[in-house]
Design a protein around this motif. Sequence first.
Motif, mmCIF file in Angstrom:
data_model
loop_
_atom_site.group_PDB
_atom_site.id
_atom_site.type_symbol
_atom_site.label_atom_id
_atom_site.label_comp_id
_atom_site.label_asym_id
_atom_site.label_seq_id
_atom_site.Cartn_x
_atom_site.Cartn_y
_atom_site.Cartn_z
ATOM 1 N N GLU A 1 -19.092 22.093 -0.385
ATOM 2 C CA GLU A 1 -17.878 21.278 -0.403
ATOM 3 C C GLU A 1 -17.268 21.251 -1.804
ATOM 4 O OE1 GLU A 1 -16.193 20.240 1.923
ATOM 5 O OE2 GLU A 1 -17.577 20.445 3.586
ATOM 6 N N THR A 2 -18.143 21.038 -2.778
ATOM 7 C CA THR A 2 -17.643 20.988 -4.148
ATOM 8 C C THR A 2 -17.010 22.316 -4.531
ATOM 9 O OG1 THR A 2 -19.494 19.551 -4.609
ATOM 10 C CG2 THR A 2 -18.282 20.380 -6.500
ATOM 11 N N GLU A 3 -17.655 23.394 -4.134
ATOM 12 C CA GLU A 3 -17.136 24.713 -4.464
ATOM 13 C C GLU A 3 -15.763 24.914 -3.823
ATOM 14 O OE1 GLU A 3 -19.580 27.911 -3.150
ATOM 15 O OE2 GLU A 3 -18.663 29.345 -4.522
ATOM 16 N N ALA A 4 -15.663 24.525 -2.535
ATOM 17 C CA ALA A 4 -14.386 24.684 -1.839
ATOM 18 C C ALA A 4 -13.317 23.796 -2.477
ATOM 19 C CB ALA A 4 -14.549 24.350 -0.363
ATOM 20 N N ASP A 5 -13.736 22.611 -2.928
ATOM 21 C CA ASP A 5 -12.791 21.720 -3.620
ATOM 22 C C ASP A 5 -12.217 22.387 -4.865
ATOM 23 O OD1 ASP A 5 -13.044 19.691 -1.870
ATOM 24 O OD2 ASP A 5 -14.205 18.362 -3.173
ATOM 25 N N ARG B 1 -15.836 12.374 -6.056
ATOM 26 C CA ARG B 1 -15.268 13.677 -5.697
ATOM 27 C C ARG B 1 -13.831 13.798 -6.217
ATOM 28 N NH1 ARG B 1 -15.373 15.914 0.468
ATOM 29 N NH2 ARG B 1 -14.254 17.846 0.052
ATOM 30 N N ALA B 2 -13.066 12.738 -6.019
ATOM 31 C CA ALA B 2 -11.692 12.756 -6.505
ATOM 32 C C ALA B 2 -11.663 12.820 -8.029
ATOM 33 C CB ALA B 2 -10.947 11.522 -6.003
ATOM 34 N N GLU B 3 -12.587 12.068 -8.638
ATOM 35 C CA GLU B 3 -12.654 12.060 -10.109
ATOM 36 C C GLU B 3 -12.937 13.461 -10.640
ATOM 37 O OE1 GLU B 3 -11.862 9.676 -12.135
ATOM 38 O OE2 GLU B 3 -11.413 8.413 -10.397
ATOM 39 N N ARG B 4 -13.840 14.098 -9.958
ATOM 40 C CA ARG B 4 -14.238 15.432 -10.370
ATOM 41 C C ARG B 4 -13.040 16.375 -10.327
ATOM 42 N NH1 ARG B 4 -19.074 18.597 -10.072
ATOM 43 N NH2 ARG B 4 -18.418 20.740 -10.253
ATOM 44 N N LEU B 5 -12.272 16.243 -9.238
ATOM 45 C CA LEU B 5 -11.107 17.102 -9.087
ATOM 46 C C LEU B 5 -10.071 16.804 -10.170
ATOM 47 C CD1 LEU B 5 -10.610 17.375 -5.246
ATOM 48 C CD2 LEU B 5 -11.190 19.185 -6.857
ATOM 49 N N LYS B 6 -9.959 15.514 -10.495
ATOM 50 C CA LYS B 6 -9.008 15.142 -11.548
ATOM 51 C C LYS B 6 -9.388 15.791 -12.868
ATOM 52 C CE LYS B 6 -7.286 10.725 -9.905
ATOM 53 N NZ LYS B 6 -7.526 9.289 -9.971
ATOM 54 N N GLU C 1 -11.140 18.425 -13.242
ATOM 55 C CA GLU C 1 -10.955 19.856 -13.079
ATOM 56 C C GLU C 1 -9.480 20.220 -13.304
ATOM 57 O OE1 GLU C 1 -13.234 22.995 -12.763
ATOM 58 O OE2 GLU C 1 -14.075 21.137 -11.948
ATOM 59 N N LEU C 2 -8.612 19.376 -12.722
ATOM 60 C CA LEU C 2 -7.178 19.612 -12.816
ATOM 61 C C LEU C 2 -6.709 19.511 -14.271
ATOM 62 C CD1 LEU C 2 -4.476 20.045 -11.432
ATOM 63 C CD2 LEU C 2 -4.332 17.587 -11.038
ATOM 64 N N ALA C 3 -7.281 18.515 -14.977
ATOM 65 C CA ALA C 3 -6.894 18.309 -16.372
ATOM 66 C C ALA C 3 -7.223 19.537 -17.208
ATOM 67 C CB ALA C 3 -7.589 17.072 -16.923
ATOM 68 N N ALA C 4 -8.294 20.241 -16.806
ATOM 69 C CA ALA C 4 -8.719 21.409 -17.581
ATOM 70 C C ALA C 4 -7.831 22.623 -17.323
ATOM 71 C CB ALA C 4 -10.171 21.731 -17.244
ATOM 72 N N LEU C 5 -7.131 22.585 -16.172
ATOM 73 C CA LEU C 5 -6.296 23.739 -15.836
ATOM 74 C C LEU C 5 -4.984 23.691 -16.617
ATOM 75 C CD1 LEU C 5 -6.734 23.908 -11.958
ATOM 76 C CD2 LEU C 5 -7.634 25.504 -13.637
ATOM 77 N N PRO C 6 -4.413 24.860 -16.903
ATOM 78 C CA PRO C 6 -3.105 24.859 -17.581
ATOM 79 C C PRO C 6 -2.036 24.283 -16.647
ATOM 80 C CG PRO C 6 -3.726 27.078 -16.897
ATOM 81 C CD PRO C 6 -4.914 26.218 -16.657
ATOM 82 N N LYS C 7 -1.135 23.534 -17.225
ATOM 83 C CA LYS C 7 -0.062 22.913 -16.425
ATOM 84 C C LYS C 7 0.904 23.990 -15.929
ATOM 85 C CE LYS C 7 -0.400 18.249 -16.647
ATOM 86 N NZ LYS C 7 -1.821 18.374 -16.326
ATOM 87 N N LYS C 8 1.271 23.870 -14.654
ATOM 88 C CA LYS C 8 2.285 24.771 -14.116
ATOM 89 C C LYS C 8 3.289 23.903 -13.389
ATOM 90 C CE LYS C 8 0.063 29.217 -13.303
ATOM 91 N NZ LYS C 8 -0.297 30.192 -12.267
ATOM 92 N N SER C 9 4.557 24.289 -13.493
ATOM 93 C CA SER C 9 5.544 23.476 -12.777
ATOM 94 C C SER C 9 5.494 23.868 -11.302
ATOM 95 C CB SER C 9 6.937 23.707 -13.359
ATOM 96 O OG SER C 9 7.192 25.101 -13.366
ATOM 97 N N PRO C 10 5.270 22.897 -10.419
ATOM 98 C CA PRO C 10 5.147 23.218 -8.997
ATOM 99 C C PRO C 10 6.491 23.568 -8.383
ATOM 100 C CG PRO C 10 4.929 20.844 -9.373
ATOM 101 C CD PRO C 10 5.065 21.475 -10.714
ATOM 102 N N GLU C 11 6.422 24.427 -7.402
ATOM 103 C CA GLU C 11 7.626 24.765 -6.645
ATOM 104 C C GLU C 11 7.525 24.076 -5.299
ATOM 105 O OE1 GLU C 11 7.955 28.987 -6.362
ATOM 106 O OE2 GLU C 11 7.986 29.249 -8.551
ATOM 107 N N PRO C 12 8.571 23.356 -4.904
ATOM 108 C CA PRO C 12 8.482 22.617 -3.648
ATOM 109 C C PRO C 12 8.544 23.548 -2.438
ATOM 110 C CG PRO C 12 10.652 22.381 -4.619
ATOM 111 C CD PRO C 12 9.838 23.133 -5.617
ATOM 112 N N PHE C 13 8.103 22.991 -1.284
ATOM 113 C CA PHE C 13 8.205 23.759 -0.033
ATOM 114 C C PHE C 13 9.649 23.753 0.450
ATOM 115 C CE2 PHE C 13 3.691 22.456 0.194
ATOM 116 C CZ PHE C 13 3.144 23.723 0.226
ATOM 117 N N THR C 14 9.935 24.695 1.354
ATOM 118 C CA THR C 14 11.305 24.773 1.868
ATOM 119 C C THR C 14 11.545 23.772 2.988
ATOM 120 O OG1 THR C 14 10.607 26.506 3.355
ATOM 121 C CG2 THR C 14 11.585 27.197 1.259
#
Lengths: 227, 377
Positions: free
Chosen positions: B291-295, B339-344, B346-359
Motif C-alpha cells: 500500500e505504501t509503495e502504491a501510495d 499515511r496522509a502525513e507520509r504522503l505530505k 513525500e510531496l514536499a520533497a518533490l519538485p513543485k509543478k504547476s498542475p493542469e486542470p481536467f477538461t
Amino acid sequence: MKSEILYPGAFPMVRVELTAGEHIKAESGAMVACSPTIDIESKMEGGFLGALSRKFLTGEKFFFQTLRASRGPGEALLAPTVPGEIVILELDGVNEYMVQKDGFLAGADGIVIESKMQSLSRGLLSGEGFFILKMSGKGTLVLNSFGAIHKIELKPDQEYIVDNSHLVAWSSTTSYNIEKATSGWIASVTSGEGFVCRFRGPGLVYIQSRNPGSFGAWIRQFIPVSE
Amino acid sequence: MSSNALCFGHNHPASGAPCFVQVDAAGLTIIFESTGGGGDREVVPFAALSVSAGGLDHDHLVVKWTGVQGEQTLYLKDQDAIRAFRQTAPDDLSLHFAQAAELVRQVRQRRRLVWGLALGMFLSTVLGLWFGSDLLVQIAVSRIPVEWEQKLGESAYRDFLAQQEVIKEGPAVAALGEMTQRLTEQIPNNPYKFEITVVKSDVINAFALPGGHVVVFTGLMKKADSGEEVAGVMSHELNHVLRRHGLERIVKSLGLLTVVTIVLGDQQGLVGMMKQLSVELLTLKFGREQETEADVTGLQLLQRAKIDPSGMIKFFERLSEKDEGRMEWLSTHPMSTARAERLKAELAALPKKSPEPFTFDWKQVQASLGAQLVVAP
C-alpha cells in the motif's frame, strides 16, 4: 528425610519419612500416597525464570512438588513414571552430580537443582540434550532410571565407555568426551552405537540398563497407524 | 568444619572421600571428616604436589601426590581454598597453576566460540529465509509473463462483473478515461493495457486486478470533491498493477515450494493453480508495504501527469475521518493520519509543478451519476 526403596526391581516406590516441618522436593506427579499430615505444594524451583529455563531447556517439569510435613510427622510414597530402578544418593555438600533430564525423582530441601548448559558437541551427541540438571547441596537425592541402574566406579584417570542415552547421572569430578563408537563413520552408525561417551575418573557414573529412545522406536512398530 | 574437597585414592570410596583442605606455609593439611573423633589428618608439603585442571567443566583444581597410602588425587572446587592455595604456593607450582588456568580459559573460550558460531549460523539461516523469501518471491513474479497476469485478471474480472451493473458511457466514463489517459502517458514502457470499468454501487471503493483491469464504484466518485481526488485513487490503483502487487500476493500464498518451481523454470503447473486463485483475487488484500509503495509511486505518477497530488492526500484524509456509509475502501486500505502525513512529506520533497486542470467539470460528472452531493463538513 529418611528414605527406603520398596519393591526394588522394575516397579519400585520410595517411602520417605518426614519429621514435623520437614519438606522435600519431588518431580511433579511423583506422589503416589501420603499421610494426611503432609501438604503438597507446587513450587517453581529456582524462581520463575529458573523454572522456565528448566522447562524449555531440559524438558523437566515446570513445577516441582513440595511435600511438607506441616501438621506433624508423616510419610509419602513416591514413584517415577517409567518402569525402572531407583537409586538413593547422599550428597554431602562437596559431591555434585550431573543428572540427565528425566532422572530426578526427589530430593531433600537442601539439594540445589540447576540447569546447566553442556558444550555443543556434548549437547548434540551425548543423547542428553543441551541442558542437564546439576545437583549440589546437602541431603538425600533420589534418582530413577529406565531399566536397572548400574554403578560404575572410576579411579583417577580410569576410563570407561558408555553408550550415550544410557546415562543417568555422573559426578562432576568425572569428565567425558563424545566419540564415534568405532573408528569409521559408517561403521559407527551401522554398529548401532553411533556415538559413545568416554568417561574419565575419578568419580561415579550411574547408567541405566535400557535405552528409552530405542525402546520407543521398538514399540512404535506395534502401534497401529491411523489413516 | 565442613568439607571443601573430595579425595580419591585406593583407600577411599570411588565417589571420593569428603575432606577439609587447609593451606599454610608448609603445604596442605587434609582433614578427613568420615573417621570421626580424632580425625584422620595428612600434611603434604608443596614440593610433593602437582596441580592441573579437571572435572566435567575443567573447573576443579586437581592436586596429585603420592603419599603413604599410594597415589592420592584431590579435587578442589571451593573458590576460597583455591585462592589460598594459589597465593601461598611456591613459585615452581605457580607455573603449573598458570598452565591449568590457561587450559580452563581455553576450554571456556572454545566453548563460547562454538556456541557463538552455532548461534550465528542459526540466526543467519533465519534471516536468510526471512529476507531471502521476499527476494525469491520477487524473482518468481518477474518470471511470470504479463499475458498470464492478464488472463488471470480477466477471469477474475468476469466473475466479478456477473453480479454488477456497469455504466458503459457518459460523462463519468469519459472523465475516468481522461484521467487514465493522462496518467498512462507518463508510464514508460507500459506493458499493460488499462481498462477502467465504472460500476454502479454506493460502495466507496475501487480496486485493481492483475493485468490492468481497474474497477471504480460510483460511490467513490460521489464521495470525491474533485476530479483530482479520484485521479489520486486511480493513480494508486494503477501502481498496484504496475508493481504487480496482486501477483506477489498470489505467489506468496502459493508457498515457497511453488516460488522455487517458478524460479527454476517450470511454469506450466502453475497455470491451473492460478486459475483457482482468480476468485480469491477479488478479496485480495495488499500488504501494508505494498500500500505504501502504491501510495508513493502513485503520488509521483500524479506529479508527472501534472495532476494536483494534493487531491489524493485530501481524499485520504477525508476517508480517515470518522464517516457514515459503507467504506469498503477502508477495509482494504486502512486509513491513518500517518499515511496522509507520509504522503505530505513525500510531496514536499518533490519538485513543485504547476498542475493542469481536467477538461471536464467534476460537478457535472457527479450530477450525471445522479449524485446527492455529500459535502464533507
